[in-house]
Write a protein that holds these residues in place. Structure first.
Motif, PDB file in Angstrom:
ATOM      1  N   THR A   1       0.824  -1.220   0.000  1.00 40.75           N
ATOM      2  CA  THR A   1       0.000   0.000   0.000  1.00 40.75           C
ATOM      3  C   THR A   1       0.854   1.264   0.000  1.00 40.75           C
ATOM      4  O   THR A   1       0.527   2.249  -0.672  1.00 40.75           O
ATOM      5  N   LEU A   2       1.960   1.241   0.730  1.00 41.69           N
ATOM      6  CA  LEU A   2       2.848   2.404   0.760  1.00 41.69           C
ATOM      7  C   LEU A   2       3.548   2.574  -0.588  1.00 41.69           C
ATOM      8  O   LEU A   2       3.726   3.702  -1.068  1.00 41.69           O
ATOM      9  N   ARG A   3       3.919   1.460  -1.206  1.00 42.76           N
ATOM     10  CA  ARG A   3       4.559   1.538  -2.525  1.00 42.76           C
ATOM     11  C   ARG A   3       3.599   2.099  -3.566  1.00 42.76           C
ATOM     12  O   ARG A   3       3.999   2.900  -4.423  1.00 42.76           O
ATOM     13  N   ILE A   4       2.338   1.669  -3.497  1.00 40.99           N
ATOM     14  CA  ILE A   4       1.334   2.181  -4.433  1.00 40.99           C
ATOM     15  C   ILE A   4       1.163   3.685  -4.232  1.00 40.99           C
ATOM     16  O   ILE A   4       1.040   4.453  -5.197  1.00 40.99           O
ATOM     17  N   THR A   5       1.165   4.124  -2.977  1.00 40.30           N
ATOM     18  CA  THR A   5       1.048   5.554  -2.670  1.00 40.30           C
ATOM     19  C   THR A   5       2.201   6.342  -3.284  1.00 40.30           C
ATOM     20  O   THR A   5       1.993   7.383  -3.925  1.00 40.30           O
ATOM     21  N   VAL A   6       3.418   5.844  -3.098  1.00 43.13           N
ATOM     22  CA  VAL A   6       4.595   6.526  -3.651  1.00 43.13           C
ATOM     23  C   VAL A   6       4.556   6.503  -5.179  1.00 43.13           C
ATOM     24  O   VAL A   6       4.936   7.483  -5.839  1.00 43.13           O
TER      25      VAL A   6
END
Length: 241
Positions: free
Chosen positions: A182-187
């Motif tokens: 989820t954090l990678r998708i955000t970035v």
């Protein structure tokens, strides 16, 4: 901030705007506007208070331009700059104050966020349309292209994932591991939209702010537990920068 001014090129000249500092500054600004956009609830913008905030901004912008025309006896460019400068909000800075005071969910906090959202987004659009070296109609087309491409980049993959529940569950479960899906998708969304604004010669803040709004819309169907987890991770990374 004061220390930064003191050691900077304007006072003691101990530090200078090198390429590395420039990159860090762009990343920092991107996360700041991402976090500001992330706090915006699109339903609030469409509410009565949101409509009042929009009208308030338009009236303030129009009055500032009129005042600028009177002061300068018809200098339109200066008047537009005055209108944008006096109706812009520092929502990224106000967000930090509201967060520390636990006021984001209060009536005052929501009011600040709603008015601040229009005060962040509309001045950027006004700059793109009215202060660009391009003609207004061409700038409008570029903004429309940005919105369409942003929608394709963000919403299309999300719809695909939602049609495959197993894939969605896998992404959420992997967010607790070192993969941090989820954090990678955000970035990825932040990087994609800020690069897109750079390609289209728009303000990077527009891409980052829209990225935050998109992410908020994407995670709205999630459980409150997952939403809080994602929000916490984004804040840790963003505020650290």
């Amino acid at each position: 901030m004061i220390l930064g001014v003191i050691i900077g090129p304007r006072v003691l000249k101990f530090s200078h705007m090198t390429e590395g500092v420039e990159i860090l500054r762009e990343i920092d600004m991107g996360f700041l506007f991402l976090l500001a956009g992330f706090e915006i609830n699109t339903n609030d913008l469409k509410s009565k208070q949101g409509k009042n905030a929009l009208i308030t901004w338009l009236l303030g912008f129009s009055f500032a331009i009129l005042l600028g025309l009177i002061i300068t006896k018809g200098a339109l460019d200066f008047s537009i700059v005055l209108g944008i400068a006096t109706t812009s909000t520092a929502l990224g800075t106000l967000l930090l104050i509201l967060k520390d005071a636990n006021m984001t969910d209060s009536n005052i906090g929501k009011s600040v966020l709603i008015h601040g959202a229009f005060g962040e987004l509309l001045p950027i659009i006004a700059m793109s349309l009215l202060l660009s070296t391009l003609t207004p109609w061409l700038s409008t087309i570029i903004l429309i292209i940005f919105v369409l491409l942003a929608f394709v980049i963000v919403i299309t993959p999300v719809r695909f994932i939602r049609k495959m529940p197993l894939l969605g569950n896998a992404i959420l479960s992997a967010s607790h591991t070192i993969i941090q899906t989820t954090l990678r998708i955000t970035v990825f969304i932040l990087a994609s939209l800020t690069v897109l604004t750079a390609i289209l010669s728009l303000d990077i803040a527009l891409g980052a702010f829209v990225a935050g709004i998109f992410i908020n819309v994407i995670i709205s169907p999630f459980s409150s537990e997952h939403k809080k987890e994602i929000e916490k991770k984004i804040e840790i990374v963003g505020f650290s920068f």
